[in-house]
Design an enzyme around this catalytic site. Structure first.
Site, PDB file in Angstrom:
ATOM      1  N   HIS B 424       1.200  -1.634  -0.265  1.00 45.51           N
ATOM      2  CA  HIS B 424      -0.004   0.010   0.081  1.00 45.51           C
ATOM      3  C   HIS B 424       0.398   1.251  -0.048  1.00 45.51           C
ATOM      4  CE1 HIS B 424      -3.550   2.291   0.543  1.00 45.51           C
ATOM      5  NE2 HIS B 424      -4.321   1.398   0.819  1.00 45.51           N
ATOM      6  N   ASP B 428      -2.465   2.939  -4.431  1.00 51.51           N
ATOM      7  CA  ASP B 428      -3.804   2.655  -3.041  1.00 51.51           C
ATOM      8  C   ASP B 428      -4.455   1.081  -3.656  1.00 51.51           C
ATOM      9  OD1 ASP B 428      -2.840   4.768  -1.641  1.00 51.51           O
ATOM     10  OD2 ASP B 428      -3.251   5.763  -3.371  1.00 51.51           O
TER      11      ASP B 428
END
Lengths: 664, 455
Positions: B424, B428
């Site tokens: 992450h 995203d």
């Protein structure tokens, strides 16, 4: 003798001599052509001696000979092809390629060996004679030797022993007038060998060594006397070798061409031929036919040798030890008992000896004072009264002599136990042990056994000083063929002694004098301990100590104290130095990671060195500290107590070394 | 048959001698015992006597006086009356016997091989033991140095001068030693003994030091120490690094694999002896196509930077392989530009090498993405760990025929769950989900995607 018998004798002698002559000449040719790999000493010119003497011998009679032994072997019945194959280095040779010209063995025909060492054959023949006396046969033993041997100690010791024990032995000196290249006239204070017989109390004669018929007559009388129990005879046969000492060697630096030519004219074969034909005993045609027949035989022998296979390289170490090492049915109990009847080490070996002598009539003991007196250390006490003087035989002080005799006895079916008293005394006989006893099984490719037990005391203590205190186990452990036992307890001593008395290999049994009277548990039932099996005298965790004999007791004396300090010692006693049970030692070091070897013997190339090297090699990854050794000081043993104490490992030395080792 | 006259061995070790002269002339009658020629051996010259009789014949090529001759060499002949005369010393082969050579190299052969190697220039340069030790400590190779000492001997100063130029990592405990046993135990327990404090003489590390360094676990009853291999240790370190250095999130989705199964069935029928592409192979190929649309998922973190590989190059994709020694991830090269059957060949080879332990380091490097398949163990979904320095890893579950609703009817379809773990920090959730969506579509319609890619 009838005319027929005379003719038969003449033809027989002629045939034997021709076999020798033609074989030797073929060997000389082969040597020149490079087919013989080592030395080659021919018997050319001396054929009459072996042929005449051996024509009186049976297969069971035994012959011991010298480096110039081709003729003796052939005369005793060795087929020429086996002799040639041996010199060619082939598997079919009489010693299976392990001997060559100077080490010919054919026990099947009573040829008990030729030797590269001058002298031992005389002692071994005494041993053969002793066996025959003990076993009450009428066989005889013959030693052939040159004039070079008669100024050697073996001659004096051997003739004396044969005389005092009236042994059935013929000592046949082939006086060819040169000990290699040294003239006999120069080296003998008394140039008559035959006359020396009287000095030892036996008949001694000098005979023309090139007169086959006269030799045949003289030898016949001597053999008959020996068979009848009349004892030994010394026969000097004056002769000459008409080829060089060894093939390829120069000949005229020490004698002249004219001398050699002169002696060639006295050829014993030609002489017998002429006499026999002149006297009408045999015809020239008969003799020619013998010549032709032998030519074919020798030709065939050479072809056989040339076409025979080489021995396999992988078998090079085979026969160093007996293929059939032990012949007993006594149960094996290698583990020491914790308790039971307690006796001393001397009592333990006495018990073993006594039990085995009762079972095996071939066992006899020789040594100084081991008869009526029962041994300096009571090793044979009481046995004389049971078994008598032939089995408990006191000896003159001639260690080389009776050890050499033991070798000959071991080869001819009896089992000698030589009691040295002190192992230092035996150093006079080391040549007999190292060169003969240890090597005979190998040289004979296992066809002869060597069940000889040599026992004596070792060890420093009680101001015995340097001639009564040596530790010699490391020295003997360098000799292939020997087994070296160094017991530390009565239990081990009895079990190993019984093993030794049933072993077909020679055993050196060394008893530490300082622990002879130490008592320990020994069961009353019979048992044996195998060679090469160590005893774990005390199990432990932190450090392995390997020790022998008295050093086992010394180490044991500090173990409890160290245990209190938290150091747990595992004490391993190999019991036999050769073979060495390195596996048990490695197992112990695997557990503890530390090794100390306590060795009363000298350090250089010694017992401790060998243990250390093998553990460093095979147990390297188990070592948590360097290997340490304690040895006796490298010096002759001193007399004065403070000096003596300074050269032997002490208990404090051992405990200090163990503590140090724990700090490594 | 003529008798050969040969050179005899005088003394035990003579191998050759000098032929001095003939003592008889060609044509002379020779009898046994006659001196025929003179030969110089190791000790002195000696007359050699004939052992046979005949007429002496000296061929033209017999050795001349002063010639060195080998033992056993033929130098002439003794012939009978009227017998043919050999015209050369080579006419008859020598009767000398050859001793069989053992297969094992003899001691002399071993000794001889040493100087020849030295002659080829492999000779170690001359240097004192102390200098050699210094060179070892400083990481200097002696063979690269010119010695300034006598006869070119390398001196301590030569080593020091060279060592200054080198940037050797300083040896933290260069003086530290351990007993052989301590080293062995340290290896068994997976402990680096160099980090330990030795209690032996001179600071030697002993077995007890190694055992003391170990947590007391092994002294609890019933527990035994698991030996840790270096492979295991590497895996452990990599897993921990991944967990510590990434912000990993796993997305899972169940997709329809009926067409994938159908395609593979077709491949099987069309295989014609070559390796049939596995589900992993087909999906790897499809993933490479999906990555072209979502290049961020193929990013590699290199130092402080994230690098996106060029999409025109074939992408390298790792395949997690389970072996006896533990997990390894060989990397399949140029997946994007490699045909499926060739891809299958590559993966088969890599898996074989993985299991045989013969992968080389370069075969495990350079990947931009990893695929891990636990389907064969009956696993549907899991949370794979990112293979650093990559950004994402796709986990494949089992393919299972299940009732599903299609056009309001319950039908049997092949179902597959995909598990995508991504970092992450780099990507995203939404773009990652979009990537997974693309992959799903590709797997659901593999033929179309594959055909399109070939264009």
């Amino acid at each position: 003798m009838t005319n027929h018998d005379i003719a038969k004798t003449c033809l027989g002698l002629y045939r034997k001599m021709q076999v020798i002559r033609q074989t030797e000449e073929e060997l000389a040719r082969c040597h020149q052509r490079g087919l013989i790999h080592g030395a080659c000493h021919t018997y050319v010119g001396e054929e009459a001696i072996a042929s005449s003497v051996c024509s009186h011998l049976r297969t069971e009679d035994v012959v011991f000979s010298t480096h110039r032994g081709h003729g003796h072997a052939l005369a005793k019945g060795l087929p020429p092809k086996e002799l040639m194959a041996e010199l060619f280095g082939r598997q079919t040779g009489c010693s299976r390629g392990r001997g060559g010209s100077m080490h010919l063995f054919s026990p099947e025909v009573g040829m008990m060996g030729t030797s590269g060492i001058v002298g031992p054959c005389i002692l071994q023949a005494c041993g053969g004679g002793y066996s025959f006396k003990l076993m009450k046969t009428d066989n005889v033993a013959v030693a052939f030797f040159g004039d070079g041997a008669v100024n050697n100690g073996a001659f004096h010791e051997g003739l004396n022993m044969a005389s005092i024990w009236k042994l059935p032995v013929l000592f046949v000196c082939e006086n060819n007038q040169f000990a290699t290249e040294v003239p006999f006239a120069y080296s003998a204070g008394n140039p008559s060998v035959g006359s020396r017989g009287v000095a030892y109390g036996m008949p001694g004669l000098t005979v023309d060594g090139n007169d086959a018929l006269e030799l045949h007559r003289v030898a016949g009388e001597a053999v008959a006397r020996a068979r009848a129990g009349g004892g030994p005879t010394l026969i000097e046969c004056v002769t000459y070798r008409t080829r060089a000492h060894a093939e390829g060697m120069g000949d005229f630096t020490y004698r002249t061409r004219e001398d050699v030519e002169e002696w060639k004219k006295r050829c014993p074969i030609q002489r017998l031929r002429t006499t026999a034909i002149e006297q009408g005993i045999v015809t020239a045609a008969e003799l020619d036919s013998v010549d032709g027949e032998i030519k074919g035989l020798v030709e065939e022998a050479r072809k056989f040798a040339e076409s025979s296979p080489w021995p396999e390289a992988v078998s090079a170490t085979q026969f160093a030890y007996s293929e059939d090492p032990v012949s007993s049915k006594v149960p094996i109990q290698n583990l020491r008992p914790a308790a039971g009847r307690e006796i001393t080490m001397t009592q333990a070996t006495h018990e073993a000896l006594s039990e085995e002598m009762g079972k095996n009539p071939g066992i006899f003991v020789m040594g100084e004072g081991i008869g009526q007196r029962g041994g300096n250390f009571k090793t044979t006490a009481g046995l004389f009264d049971i078994y008598g003087p032939t089995r408990l035989c006191d000896t003159p002080i001639c260690e080389r002599g009776f050890v050499g005799l033991a070798c000959g006895a071991g080869m001819t079916g009896t089992r000698p136990v030589i009691d040295f008293m002190f192992a230092d005394f035996v150093l006079d006989s080391v040549g007999e042990i190292v060169n003969q006893i240890a090597k005979i099984q190998y040289m004979s490719s296992g066809r002869l056994k060597m069940p000889v037990l040599l026992r004596g005391c070792i060890g420093i203590g009680h101001s015995a000083a340097t001639h009564h205190s040596g530790n010699y186990y490391a020295m003997y452990a360098q000799i292939p063929g020997l087994t070296v036992v160094v017991p530390s307890s009565p239990y081990d001593a009895k079990g190993l002694f019984k093993r030794a008395l049933n072993s077909n290999d020679p055993v050196i049994f060394l008893e530490h004098r300082e622990i002879l009277s130490v008592k320990g548990p020994v069961p009353e039932t019979e048992y044996e301990i195998e060679f090469g099996k160590a005893a774990i005298v005390r199990p432990g965790q932190d450090v392995t100590v390997v020790a022998l004999a008295r050093m086992v007791h010394l180490t044991l004396s500090v173990c409890d104290e160290l245990e209190k300090e938290g150091i747990s010692v595992e004490l391993v006693d190999p019991r036999t130095v050769l073979p060495l049970d390195i596996e048990t030692i490695l197992q112990s070091v695997k557990k503890t990671g530390r090794l100390l070897v306590v060795d009363e013997g000298f350090a250089p190339c010694g017992f401790a060195v060998d243990v250390a090297a093998q553990v460093a090699d095979r147990g390297f990854n188990d070592l948590d500290a360097p290997i340490k050794r304690i040895n006796g000081a490298f010096t002759p043993t001193p007399y004065s107590p403070p000096l003596e104490q300074a050269v032997v490992p002490q208990a404090e030395t051992i405990s200090k070394a163990i503590r140090e080792l724990m700090r490594e | 048959m003529p008798f050969s006259i040969t050179i005899p061995r005088l003394g035990w070790s003579m191998e050759e001698g000098t032929f001095v002269r003939w003592l008889k002339k060609d044509g002379d009658v020779v009898r046994p015992g006659d001196a025929v020629f003179e030969l110089e051996g190791e000790k002195a010259a000696q007359d050699i006597e004939a052992v046979d009789s005949g007429i002496l014949r000296i061929p033209h090529d017999a050795p001349k006086p002063g010639t060195v001759v080998a033992v056993g060499a033929v130098i002439g002949f003794l012939v009978g009356d009227g017998e043919a005369v050999p015209n050369s010393i080579n006419a008859n082969t020598s009767t000398s016997a050859s001793i069989p050579k053992s297969d094992a190299p003899s001691a002399s052969a071993i000794v001889q091989s040493l100087p020849s190697r030295l002659a080829e220039g492999h000779e170690a340069p001359a240097a004192a033991p102390s200098v050699r030790r210094l060179a070892r400590e400083r990481g200097v190779s002696l063979s690269a140095l010119e010695g300034s000492g006598p006869s070119g001997r390398i001196m301590a100063e030569d080593v020091r001068t060279t060592a200054k130029g080198k940037t050797m990592p300083p040896q933290a405990h260069s003086a530290q030693v351990a007993s052989p046993r301590a080293r062995r135990v340290a290896k068994e327990l997976g402990i680096d003994w160099r980090r330990l404090h030795g209690t032996g003489r001179g600071g030697r590390v002993r077995e007890r030091d190694v055992r003391a360094a170990k947590p007391q676990l092994n002294q609890l009853s019933g527990l035994t120490v698991v030996p840790v291999s270096s492979r295991r240790r590497t895996i452990a370190n990599r897993m921990i690094s991944s967990r510590e250095q990434t912000a990993s999130v796993t997305l899972m989705t169940q997709i329809d694999a009926t067409n994938l199964v159908g395609l593979r069935t077709q491949f099987k029928q069309a295989a014609n002896g070559s390796n049939i592409p596995s589900y992993s192979d087909i999906i790897m190929k499809l993933v490479s196509l999906a990555l072209r649309q979502h290049p961020l998922l193929a990013a590699r973190s290199e130092g402080d930077q994230w690098m996106i590989p060029s999409m025109s190059d074939g992408l390298h994709i790792g395949l997690a392989v389970d072996t006896e020694g533990g997990l390894v991830v060989p990397v399949v090269r140029d997946v994007g530009s490699t045909g499926l059957f060739e891809l299958a060949n590559q993966t088969v080879k890599l898996i074989e090498k993985s299991r045989a332990g013969t992968l080389v380091v370069s075969e495990m490097q350079g990947g931009v993405f990893t695929i891990s398949n636990l389907g064969s163990f009956g696993i549907d979904a899991f949370t794979p760990i990112i293979n650093l320095p990559e950004t994402a890893v796709l986990g494949l579950g089992r393919i299972r025929r299940e009732p599903v609703v299609v056009d309001d009817k319950i039908v049997a379809r092949d179902q597959l769950t995909l598990s995508l773990t991504f970092d992450h920090r780099i990507v995203d959730g939404a773009p990652a989900a979009r990537f997974l969506q693309t992959v799903s579509q590709a797997i659901e319609n593999p033929s179309a995607w594959l055909l399109r890619s070939d264009g």
